[in-house]
Design a protein around this motif. Structure first.
Motif, PDB file in Angstrom:
ATOM      1  N   UNK A 110       0.804  -1.224   0.000  1.00  0.00           N
ATOM      2  CA  UNK A 110       0.000   0.000   0.000  1.00  0.00           C
ATOM      3  C   UNK A 110       0.840   1.278   0.000  1.00  0.00           C
ATOM      4  N   UNK A 111       2.153   1.161   0.217  1.00  0.00           N
ATOM      5  CA  UNK A 111       3.036   2.322   0.265  1.00  0.00           C
ATOM      6  C   UNK A 111       3.739   2.472  -1.088  1.00  0.00           C
ATOM      7  N   UNK A 112       3.435   3.524  -1.829  1.00  0.00           N
ATOM      8  CA  UNK A 112       4.041   3.681  -3.160  1.00  0.00           C
ATOM      9  C   UNK A 112       5.561   3.885  -3.123  1.00  0.00           C
ATOM     10  N   UNK A 113       6.125   4.184  -1.964  1.00  0.00           N
ATOM     11  CA  UNK A 113       7.572   4.383  -1.850  1.00  0.00           C
ATOM     12  C   UNK A 113       8.331   3.081  -1.616  1.00  0.00           C
ATOM     13  N   UNK A 114       7.612   1.984  -1.394  1.00  0.00           N
ATOM     14  CA  UNK A 114       8.267   0.709  -1.150  1.00  0.00           C
ATOM     15  C   UNK A 114       8.105  -0.201  -2.366  1.00  0.00           C
ATOM     16  N   UNK A 115       8.989  -1.191  -2.462  1.00  0.00           N
ATOM     17  CA  UNK A 115       9.063  -2.034  -3.648  1.00  0.00           C
ATOM     18  C   UNK A 115       7.921  -3.030  -3.793  1.00  0.00           C
ATOM     19  N   UNK A 116       7.242  -3.346  -2.730  1.00  0.00           N
ATOM     20  CA  UNK A 116       6.204  -4.370  -2.775  1.00  0.00           C
ATOM     21  C   UNK A 116       5.087  -3.995  -3.745  1.00  0.00           C
ATOM     22  N   UNK A 117       4.567  -5.009  -4.419  1.00  0.00           N
ATOM     23  CA  UNK A 117       3.418  -4.823  -5.301  1.00  0.00           C
ATOM     24  C   UNK A 117       2.644  -6.134  -5.346  1.00  0.00           C
ATOM     25  N   UNK A 118       1.402  -6.034  -5.740  1.00  0.00           N
ATOM     26  CA  UNK A 118       0.583  -7.243  -5.885  1.00  0.00           C
ATOM     27  C   UNK A 118       1.179  -8.175  -6.933  1.00  0.00           C
ATOM     28  N   UNK A 119       1.733  -7.608  -8.007  1.00  0.00           N
ATOM     29  CA  UNK A 119       2.315  -8.461  -9.047  1.00  0.00           C
ATOM     30  C   UNK A 119       3.565  -9.181  -8.532  1.00  0.00           C
ATOM     31  N   UNK A 120       4.368  -8.503  -7.698  1.00  0.00           N
ATOM     32  CA  UNK A 120       5.548  -9.148  -7.104  1.00  0.00           C
ATOM     33  C   UNK A 120       5.104 -10.315  -6.218  1.00  0.00           C
TER      34      UNK A 120
END
Length: 178
Positions: free
Chosen positions: A12-22
């Motif tokens: 949920x944090x656009x500054x971090x690398x995590x994403x649903x696709x990851x």
């Protein structure tokens, strides 16, 4: 906050690398590996939980020896969804790899040789999950640039909120609801 909560927060944090696709890529890789090796889902969760525990211990040793940046460097260098024997070697000596495989075999019932064959895929996957909390500009950035997911994983107080198997299982459920 548990490990999975940190991962969702990172998504949920656009500054971090995590994403649903990851996260989806991690889950797909785990499912493919399990199917290719003939390992059922309950064994896979136990396998991931146990591997995660060994990775945590190895990263804590790296942190103790060279500071947080040492552990972050390993996570950043060796994370991914492709097999990487160097990731296993960065954390475990050949003798430790044998010990880890034997211990996991006893917990899961999976042949130790199969586990040894799976480690070059499993270790980078665990590291990829941990990297999800890093800042997009790089985890070494000054001013609060620490990787929140890795911090939660390494700084656990023993309450078992850092279980990788549970985190990946919850992530799969999370993605199915999105």
């Amino acid at each position: 906050m548990g490990l999975f909560d940190q991962i969702v927060s990172a998504i949920d944090n656009p500054n971090q690398q995590a994403s649903s696709s990851q996260l989806g890529s991690i889950i797909n890789t785990v499912q493919q590996l399990s199917n290719n090796q003939g390992v059922d889902s309950s064994q896979t969760q136990t396998l991931l939980s146990t591997v995660g525990g060994y990775v945590r211990s190895a990263l804590q040793q790296q942190q103790a020896a060279g500071g947080r940046s040492n552990a972050e460097a390993i996570v950043n260098q060796y994370s991914g969804t492709s097999p990487n024997a160097a990731a296993v070697q960065a954390l475990f000596s050949p003798a430790q790899q044998q010990q880890v495989a034997q211990a996991i075999s006893q917990k899961t019932g999976i042949n130790a040789e199969t586990i040894l064959a799976m480690l070059p895929t499993l270790i980078p996957i665990v590291l990829q999950l941990l990297q999800s909390g890093a800042n997009k500009q790089g985890s070494q950035a000054s001013g609060g640039g620490a990787n929140s997911v890795l911090s939660t994983f390494l700084d656990s107080d023993g309450d078992r909120d850092v279980d990788i198997g549970d985190a990946i299982s919850l992530a799969s459920q999370f993605l199915n609801r999105r």
